[in-house]
Design a protein around this motif. Structure first.
Motif, short mmCIF file in Angstrom:
data_model
loop_
_atom_site.label_atom_id
_atom_site.label_comp_id
_atom_site.label_asym_id
_atom_site.label_seq_id
_atom_site.Cartn_x
_atom_site.Cartn_y
_atom_site.Cartn_z
N MET A 1 0.86 -1.20 0.00
CA MET A 1 0.00 0.00 0.00
C MET A 1 0.88 1.23 0.00
O MET A 1 0.69 2.16 0.75
N ARG A 2 1.93 1.18 -0.82
CA ARG A 2 2.85 2.32 -0.84
C ARG A 2 2.31 3.33 -1.82
O ARG A 2 2.42 3.16 -3.02
N CYS A 42 0.55 -8.49 -2.12
CA CYS A 42 -0.58 -7.59 -1.94
C CYS A 42 -1.83 -8.28 -2.48
O CYS A 42 -1.76 -9.00 -3.47
N PHE A 44 -4.28 -6.64 -3.69
CA PHE A 44 -4.67 -5.83 -4.85
C PHE A 44 -3.57 -5.96 -5.89
O PHE A 44 -2.45 -6.37 -5.58
N ASP A 45 -3.89 -5.56 -7.11
CA ASP A 45 -2.88 -5.53 -8.18
C ASP A 45 -3.12 -4.24 -8.98
O ASP A 45 -3.42 -4.28 -10.17
N CYS A 46 -2.99 -3.12 -8.27
CA CYS A 46 -3.30 -1.82 -8.89
C CYS A 46 -2.38 -1.58 -10.09
O CYS A 46 -1.16 -1.69 -9.95
N TYR A 48 -1.43 1.06 -11.22
CA TYR A 48 -0.56 2.22 -10.97
C TYR A 48 0.50 1.94 -9.90
O TYR A 48 1.26 2.82 -9.54
N CYS A 49 0.53 0.70 -9.40
CA CYS A 49 1.45 0.37 -8.29
C CYS A 49 2.90 0.64 -8.68
O CYS A 49 3.33 0.33 -9.79
N ARG A 53 7.69 -5.73 -8.81
CA ARG A 53 7.54 -7.15 -8.43
C ARG A 53 8.26 -8.08 -9.41
O ARG A 53 8.14 -9.30 -9.30
N GLY A 108 3.20 -3.82 0.02
CA GLY A 108 1.98 -4.62 -0.05
C GLY A 108 0.98 -4.07 0.93
O GLY A 108 1.08 -2.91 1.34
N LYS A 168 -7.54 3.62 1.39
CA LYS A 168 -7.64 3.82 -0.06
C LYS A 168 -9.10 3.67 -0.52
O LYS A 168 -9.75 2.68 -0.20
#
Ligand code: SF4
Length: 281
Positions: A1-2, A42, A44-46, A48-49, A53, A108, A168
């Motif tokens: 969650m960065r 994580c 999620f798999d945003c 915009y992350c 990885r 994450g 978020k």
């Protein structure tokens, strides 16, 4: 969650597993990040992350002794003034040579980390050892796991120490939520978790808006998002406010592009029209 713009300065922080830092004018000092997801996992798999990885992560287990030692060593350097003779911290303006904040913001979802509550307690304890209880503490989270008792235990520790939940909320509808956060999880779960948390803890909302191949969220989507905020407050929740932002650096997915400042300002206004304080970051 960065989601904040942290950078890891390993030259002075050695081979830290969990603790990293950057001098931030926005927080008025050293912004310390705690990464509880060295495995980079994580739920999620945003698209915009910013977490890379393609390079494998480390161990999923949190070694509390190592976490405490890393934070202890960093705070000791700050308090003694030693940190400021090391690059890149040596260029910090004199008024920024202090601890500005401590955030659980890693590679994450922090609440998914094994021993989450114990890790929060460890950070709170080290902060107290340096009489830094006034330093703001925040948890950057996607709010997917607040219904789990082991996560609630950690949220309680955070809140008892004066910390804030930064949750978020990137969408107003299930379809856009699945797309921007790269998940098939239930949007209702996230909404009900934020609702629940906002009735018990200090909660700030962080909302990322961006475009896919130049096409951003529709006005209807944004109005739905603002309506979700209204519903939280109408349902007896309390929100500190909303941070609206867009992609700052190029994400791995090349279709993801930033929205204009004008569009972000309009989005923030939609939240304010619902009585929720909002700002563009
Ligand atoms: S929640 Fe999204 S942005 Fe945050 S670490 Fe997970 S995939 Fe990345």
């Amino acid at each position: 969650m960065r989601t904040l713009d942290f950078k890891d300065h390993r030259r002075v922080l050695g081979d830290n597993r969990y603790v990293y830092a950057v001098v931030s004018r926005r927080v008025g000092g050293l912004s310390i990040g705690i990464n509880l997801n060295p495995d980079k996992a994580c739920n999620f798999d945003c698209p915009y992350c910013q977490v890379d990885r393609t390079v494998p992560g480390g161990d999923r287990q949190i070694d509390l002794a190592v976490l405490s030692a890393e934070l202890d060593a960093l705070l000791a350097m700050v308090v003694a003034g030693d940190l400021w003779s090391h690059a890149p911290f040596d260029t910090a303006a004199p008024e920024l040579r202090r601890v500005g904040d401590i955030s659980f913001a890693g590679d994450g979802e922090p609440t998914a980390a094994p021993g989450f509550a114990a890790a929060v307690q460890a950070v709170v304890d080290v902060r107290a050892r340096y009489d830094l209880e006034a330093v703001p503490l925040s948890l950057l989270t996607n709010a997917t796991l607040f219904h789990l008792p082991k996560v609630v235990a950690g949220l309680d520790v955070l809140a008892d120490a004066g910390g804030q939940i930064w949750a978020k909320l990137d969408a107003g509808t299930e379809g856009w939520f699945h797309r921007v956060d790269g998940t098939t999880m239930s949007f209702e779960r996230v909404l009900s978790n934020i609702q629940w948390a906002s009735e018990r803890y200090p909660v700030l909302i962080q909302s990322m808006f961006h475009a896919f191949d130049g096409v951003g969220p529709t006005d209807t989507e944004v109005e739905s998002w603002a309506g979700r905020l209204r519903d939280i407050v109408a349902g007896d929740g309390t929100l500190i406010g909303v941070q609206v932002y867009t992609v700052a650096r190029e994400p791995a997915d090349p279709s993801v592009t930033a929205l204009s400042q004008e569009r972000l300002a309009w989005i923030a206004e939609r939240a304010m029209a619902q009585g929720v304080s909002a700002a563009v970051y």
